[in-house]
Structures are given as C-alpha cells and as structure tokens.
Design a protein around this motif. Structure first.
Motif, mmCIF file in Angstrom:
data_model
loop_
_atom_site.group_PDB
_atom_site.id
_atom_site.type_symbol
_atom_site.label_atom_id
_atom_site.label_comp_id
_atom_site.label_asym_id
_atom_site.label_seq_id
_atom_site.Cartn_x
_atom_site.Cartn_y
_atom_site.Cartn_z
ATOM 1 N N GLN A 47 0.872 -1.182 0.000
ATOM 2 C CA GLN A 47 0.000 0.000 0.000
ATOM 3 C C GLN A 47 0.897 1.216 0.000
ATOM 4 O OE1 GLN A 47 -2.618 -0.768 3.445
ATOM 5 N NE2 GLN A 47 -4.145 0.161 2.113
ATOM 6 N N ILE A 48 0.852 1.965 -1.097
ATOM 7 C CA ILE A 48 1.705 3.152 -1.213
ATOM 8 C C ILE A 48 0.811 4.339 -1.539
ATOM 9 C CG2 ILE A 48 3.602 4.219 -2.512
ATOM 10 C CD1 ILE A 48 4.525 1.289 -3.109
ATOM 11 N N ASP A 49 0.853 5.320 -0.672
ATOM 12 C CA ASP A 49 0.037 6.508 -0.909
ATOM 13 C C ASP A 49 0.816 7.460 -1.809
ATOM 14 O OD1 ASP A 49 -2.194 8.134 -0.589
ATOM 15 O OD2 ASP A 49 -1.146 9.341 0.923
ATOM 16 N N ALA A 50 0.110 8.122 -2.715
ATOM 17 C CA ALA A 50 0.733 9.144 -3.552
ATOM 18 C C ALA A 50 -0.019 10.444 -3.306
ATOM 19 C CB ALA A 50 0.643 8.748 -5.017
ATOM 20 N N ALA A 51 0.711 11.479 -2.906
ATOM 21 C CA ALA A 51 0.062 12.774 -2.627
ATOM 22 C C ALA A 51 0.712 13.853 -3.483
ATOM 23 C CB ALA A 51 0.218 13.112 -1.145
ATOM 24 N N ARG A 52 -0.124 14.709 -4.043
ATOM 25 C CA ARG A 52 0.390 15.783 -4.904
ATOM 26 C C ARG A 52 1.413 16.620 -4.156
ATOM 27 N NH1 ARG A 52 -2.325 17.644 -9.578
ATOM 28 N NH2 ARG A 52 -1.582 19.744 -9.171
ATOM 29 N N ARG A 53 2.476 16.926 -4.834
ATOM 30 C CA ARG A 53 3.578 17.767 -4.328
ATOM 31 C C ARG A 53 4.354 17.162 -3.147
ATOM 32 N NH1 ARG A 53 0.573 22.275 -6.211
ATOM 33 N NH2 ARG A 53 -0.578 22.541 -4.281
ATOM 34 N N ARG A 54 3.891 16.052 -2.597
ATOM 35 C CA ARG A 54 4.635 15.452 -1.472
ATOM 36 C C ARG A 54 5.354 14.188 -1.910
ATOM 37 N NH1 ARG A 54 1.130 14.962 3.776
ATOM 38 N NH2 ARG A 54 3.186 14.962 4.741
ATOM 39 N N GLY A 55 4.709 13.445 -2.789
ATOM 40 C CA GLY A 55 5.353 12.237 -3.297
ATOM 41 C C GLY A 55 4.702 10.965 -2.769
ATOM 42 N N TYR A 56 5.547 9.979 -2.486
ATOM 43 C CA TYR A 56 5.038 8.657 -2.124
ATOM 44 C C TYR A 56 5.355 8.331 -0.667
ATOM 45 C CZ TYR A 56 5.042 8.035 -7.208
ATOM 46 O OH TYR A 56 4.822 8.166 -8.545
ATOM 47 N N ARG A 57 4.482 7.498 -0.123
ATOM 48 C CA ARG A 57 4.751 7.024 1.249
ATOM 49 C C ARG A 57 4.267 5.582 1.384
ATOM 50 N NH1 ARG A 57 2.270 9.380 6.808
ATOM 51 N NH2 ARG A 57 3.267 7.840 8.142
ATOM 52 N N LEU A 58 5.119 4.749 1.950
ATOM 53 C CA LEU A 58 4.769 3.335 2.147
ATOM 54 C C LEU A 58 3.878 3.209 3.369
ATOM 55 C CD1 LEU A 58 5.248 0.362 1.323
ATOM 56 C CD2 LEU A 58 7.280 0.379 2.774
ATOM 57 N N LEU A 59 2.674 2.639 3.180
ATOM 58 C CA LEU A 59 1.738 2.504 4.309
ATOM 59 C C LEU A 59 1.790 1.110 4.916
ATOM 60 C CD1 LEU A 59 -1.372 4.336 2.804
ATOM 61 C CD2 LEU A 59 0.397 5.276 4.297
ATOM 62 N N SER A 60 1.840 0.113 4.042
ATOM 63 C CA SER A 60 1.945 -1.253 4.581
ATOM 64 C C SER A 60 2.572 -2.170 3.530
ATOM 65 C CB SER A 60 0.566 -1.781 4.969
ATOM 66 O OG SER A 60 -0.151 -2.120 3.803
ATOM 67 N N ALA A 61 3.136 -3.252 4.027
ATOM 68 C CA ALA A 61 3.867 -4.164 3.131
ATOM 69 C C ALA A 61 3.381 -5.595 3.360
ATOM 70 C CB ALA A 61 5.352 -4.073 3.434
ATOM 71 N N PRO A 62 3.269 -6.384 2.297
ATOM 72 C CA PRO A 62 2.875 -7.782 2.477
ATOM 73 C C PRO A 62 4.079 -8.606 2.942
ATOM 74 C CG PRO A 62 3.315 -7.375 0.171
ATOM 75 C CD PRO A 62 3.570 -6.080 0.892
ATOM 76 N N ASP A 63 3.844 -9.870 3.220
ATOM 77 C CA ASP A 63 4.950 -10.722 3.691
ATOM 78 C C ASP A 63 5.545 -11.488 2.513
ATOM 79 O OD1 ASP A 63 6.696 -12.105 5.322
ATOM 80 O OD2 ASP A 63 5.271 -13.760 5.575
ATOM 81 N N GLY A 64 6.132 -10.755 1.562
ATOM 82 C CA GLY A 64 6.634 -11.417 0.357
ATOM 83 C C GLY A 64 8.109 -11.759 0.432
ATOM 84 N N LEU A 65 8.503 -12.687 -0.427
ATOM 85 C CA LEU A 65 9.918 -13.072 -0.522
ATOM 86 C C LEU A 65 10.376 -13.048 -1.982
ATOM 87 C CD1 LEU A 65 10.254 -16.115 1.938
ATOM 88 C CD2 LEU A 65 11.315 -13.866 2.174
ATOM 89 N N ARG A 66 9.888 -12.040 -2.728
ATOM 90 C CA ARG A 66 10.346 -11.929 -4.117
ATOM 91 C C ARG A 66 11.773 -11.397 -4.129
ATOM 92 N NH1 ARG A 66 5.401 -9.896 -3.465
ATOM 93 N NH2 ARG A 66 3.675 -10.925 -4.503
ATOM 94 N N ASP A 67 12.445 -11.557 -5.286
ATOM 95 C CA ASP A 67 13.856 -11.138 -5.382
ATOM 96 C C ASP A 67 14.056 -9.709 -4.857
ATOM 97 O OD1 ASP A 67 13.287 -13.189 -7.229
ATOM 98 O OD2 ASP A 67 15.221 -12.838 -8.192
ATOM 99 N N TYR A 68 13.178 -8.805 -5.317
ATOM 100 C CA TYR A 68 13.418 -7.398 -4.959
ATOM 101 C C TYR A 68 13.157 -7.160 -3.475
ATOM 102 C CZ TYR A 68 8.336 -6.583 -5.209
ATOM 103 O OH TYR A 68 6.987 -6.619 -4.985
ATOM 104 N N GLU A 69 12.265 -7.967 -2.872
ATOM 105 C CA GLU A 69 11.980 -7.789 -1.443
ATOM 106 C C GLU A 69 13.159 -8.268 -0.607
ATOM 107 O OE1 GLU A 69 8.312 -9.984 -1.960
ATOM 108 O OE2 GLU A 69 7.200 -8.281 -1.173
ATOM 109 N N VAL A 70 13.714 -9.395 -1.019
ATOM 110 C CA VAL A 70 14.890 -9.902 -0.300
ATOM 111 C C VAL A 70 16.047 -8.918 -0.486
ATOM 112 C CG1 VAL A 70 16.583 -11.771 -0.184
ATOM 113 C CG2 VAL A 70 14.149 -12.306 -0.457
#
Ligand code: BT5
Length: 322
Positions: A47-70
């Motif tokens: 869950q990533i929020d996007a707000a005008r002029r502020r950018g992005y913020r990570l709200l929550s993350a799943p329990d994944g083990l994909r290459d990029y997550e590791v």
C-alpha cells in the motif's frame, strides 16, 4: 539491485513522504521508472500513498519473498549475492547443491516459499508448508580444513539466536548439535552439507529453516508437539524478508569473525546459550545410546558426556533425546 528493490528500499527508510524525483535520484533512474516500480509494488500488495507535491509514502507491506523484497533488506557484503527466490522447490539445500556444482559463487542464497521435500538430518523431514516459514540455503566456500566445517552450524545457530533476542525480544536456547529452541520447542533447524577433498572444502551448503507463521495444515503429531512459530511468540505477524535480512547480516559478521579468529568466541556463545550443558542427557548416537551429564562442548563441536564413574565420552554426531 533492480529499480524496484531500490525504490522499495528508499520507501522503507523514510517515515514521511518522499518525492518521485528524490526516489529517482536515489535509484539513479527516471521518474517514469520510479512510477513503474511503484505500480509493480502496488500490484504485489504494497500500500503506497501518492500525494500531490509530497510524493510517495509506504503505508503497509505484504509478507513477500520476491527477489526485490529480499534484496531491499540485504545489508550484507557477500551473503545473498546473488539470490534465487523460488515459489516452490524440492529442498533449498538440494537446489543450492546443484548450483554449487555448476560453480555458483560464495554467498549465493536460495530461498523458497515452499519446500516439497524439505530435509532434516539423517533423511528426516523438515515441514515446509507454503508461506509458513523461512526456508533458505547459502553456498559458502570457506578456505578452511573440512574438519572445521561443522562449526558453521554453531555460527548459524548463534546468529539466529542473536536476531531473535535483539529484534524480537525472544530468548532462544541452543540444543546440541543444531536446534534453536524457545521454551523447549523448536523454532529453527539447521542442515549443513559439504563437498570436500581430504584437505580442501569445495563448498558448504548451510540450510536454515525458521518457523514464522502457524502451519495451515496439520503437520502431524511429532512436529505439532515440538515446533513453535515466531508469530505465536511475538503475538504479531512477523514479516520474513526483514527477518532474513537480519539473519544474513548477523551470520555474515560471525562468519568473517570465525574465518579470521577461529571458533573460540562462537563456542563461548554456544555454551552460554546451551540448554544441553549441565543436564542429564540420553544421546542417541550411531553406536548406541550414551547416558550421563553433558559437561562440555569441545573445540571440534563434540558434546562431552560424563558417564557413570566419571568416564568422559565425546560425541561427534547424535541426537539428545532426553
Ligand atoms: C534439522 O534436522 O533440524 C534441520 C532442518 C533444516 C531445514 C532447512 S530448511 C532450508 C534447508 N533446506 C532443506 O531441505 N533443509 C534446510 P533434524 O535435527 O534432523 O530435525 C528434524 C526433526 O525436526 C524432524 O524429525 C521433526 O521431528 C522435527 N521437525 C520437522 N519439521 C519441523 C519444523 N518445521 N519445526 C520444528 N520441528 C520440525
């Protein structure tokens, strides 16, 4: 690291919003590439929020083990480079062995969501249900005599115990030779396999299984009675990628300490964390049951048992059954 891993890593380390251009600068890519990475992350359950002029913020993350997550959780120099993340595999140790035979480098990591034939020692089964645990193996190529290799089991056990204590507030103990226990139940098992000549190690496969979430299917009475999962102890839902990153870092620090200074410090920690020493034990060994008081673990990793009338027996392989 891929762009997605770099973007995830930047988002993880910011409490507040971060602008697209800053993320692009961090990752050395265009803002469009950042946007694509954010879309991929969202598609994978972040869950990533996007707000005008502020950018992005990570709200929550799943329990994944994909290459990029590791990769985003790796803070090591060598361990985990490269990484193979698999949805399902027979055994990460077997997969790593096949890779090692093909010349895969020191530090290669194999991690799987599920093992269909997860192994313990002596042909025993390691229950590895999909998504329930952390199942991984490392290819190590230490320039050390083969006789020293079993010490790596302790290096790993001490590293896991350290992370459990430091990051999750859980006091784990070590049961000779290779179990990490909490409250007498097994949270982690370690399987070390090796290919060597008389005086040279070709490679060591260090396999580690950690129970993180409760099993979805009944694992059978034997495992149900012995196992415990991290979620049950923390009363939260623990995410596996940060746990893996922390274990690899602790393992790497201890591995290089072991390479440079030998087994002494690790052995001292093993002894202080041991729930085997000082107890009356029955150890089943290839040559029968040995009973007595477990008095020491020596520099070769052998358990020293004082049998009746004070005779000392060194046990190099076996299982403490009582
Ligand atoms: C071990 O063997 O404890 C080594 C386990 C190593 C597993 C890792 S996972 C990644 C890598 N790939 C593999 O294929 N293996 C490694 P041992 O000391 O022999 O203990 C096995 C015994 O532990 C079984 O006979 C059961 O009694 C118990 N057991 C099996 N699955 C368990 C689980 N998930 N949690 C706790 N206990 C378990």
């Amino acid at each position: 690291m891929t762009t997605t891993a770099l973007v995830l890593s930047s988002l993880m380390h910011r409490e507040d919003y971060v602008s697209g251009s800053e993320l692009a600068k961090d990752a050395g890519v265009s803002r469009n590439a950042v946007w694509k990475a954010v879309e991929q992350l969202r598609g994978d359950g972040y869950q990533i929020d996007a707000a005008r002029r502020r950018g992005y913020r990570l709200l929550s993350a799943p329990d994944g083990l994909r290459d990029y997550e590791v990769s985003a959780h790796l803070v090591t120099e060598q361990l985990g480079k490269p990484v193979h993340c698999l949805a399902s595999v027979d055994s990460t140790n077997s997969y790593a062995k096949r890779e090692a035979r093909r010349g895969a480098p020191h530090g290669t990591l194999v991690v799987a969501e599920e093992q269909t034939a997860g192994r313990g020692r002596l042909g025993r089964v390691w229950e590895s249900q999909p998504g329930a645990g952390l199942y991984f193996s490392l290819i190590l190529r230490p320039e050390r005599p083969p006789a020293d290799a079993p010490q790596l089991t302790s290096v790993a056990a001490v590293a896991v115990a350290e992370v459990l204590r430091r990051d999750y507030g859980i006091g784990a103990q070590l049961k000779w030779p290779n179990d990490v226990l909490v409250g007498g139940r097994k949270i982690c098992g370690i399987l070390l396999e090796m290919s060597c000549e008389l005086d040279r190690i070709h490679y060591v496969i260090l396999g580690i299984g950690i129970n993180v979430h409760p099993f979805l299917r009944d694992p059978g009475a034997d495992v149900a009675a012995r196992a415990v999962a991290l979620d049950d102890l923390t009363k939260t839902s623990v995410r596996r990628a940060p746990l893996l990153g922390a274990v690899l870092k602790s393992l790497e620090d201890r591995y290089y300490e072991w390479m440079q200074t030998g087994y002494g410090r690790i052995l001292a920690e093993v002894k202080s964390l041991s729930c085997t020493l000082g107890r009356r034990v029955a150890v089943s060994t290839p040559s029968g049951i040995v009973e007595g008081i477990a008095t020491d673990i020596d520099l070769s990793g052998a358990l020293v048992v004082e049998e009746h009338r004070g005779a000392l027996r060194k046990i190099y392989a076996g299982d403490v059954t009582e």
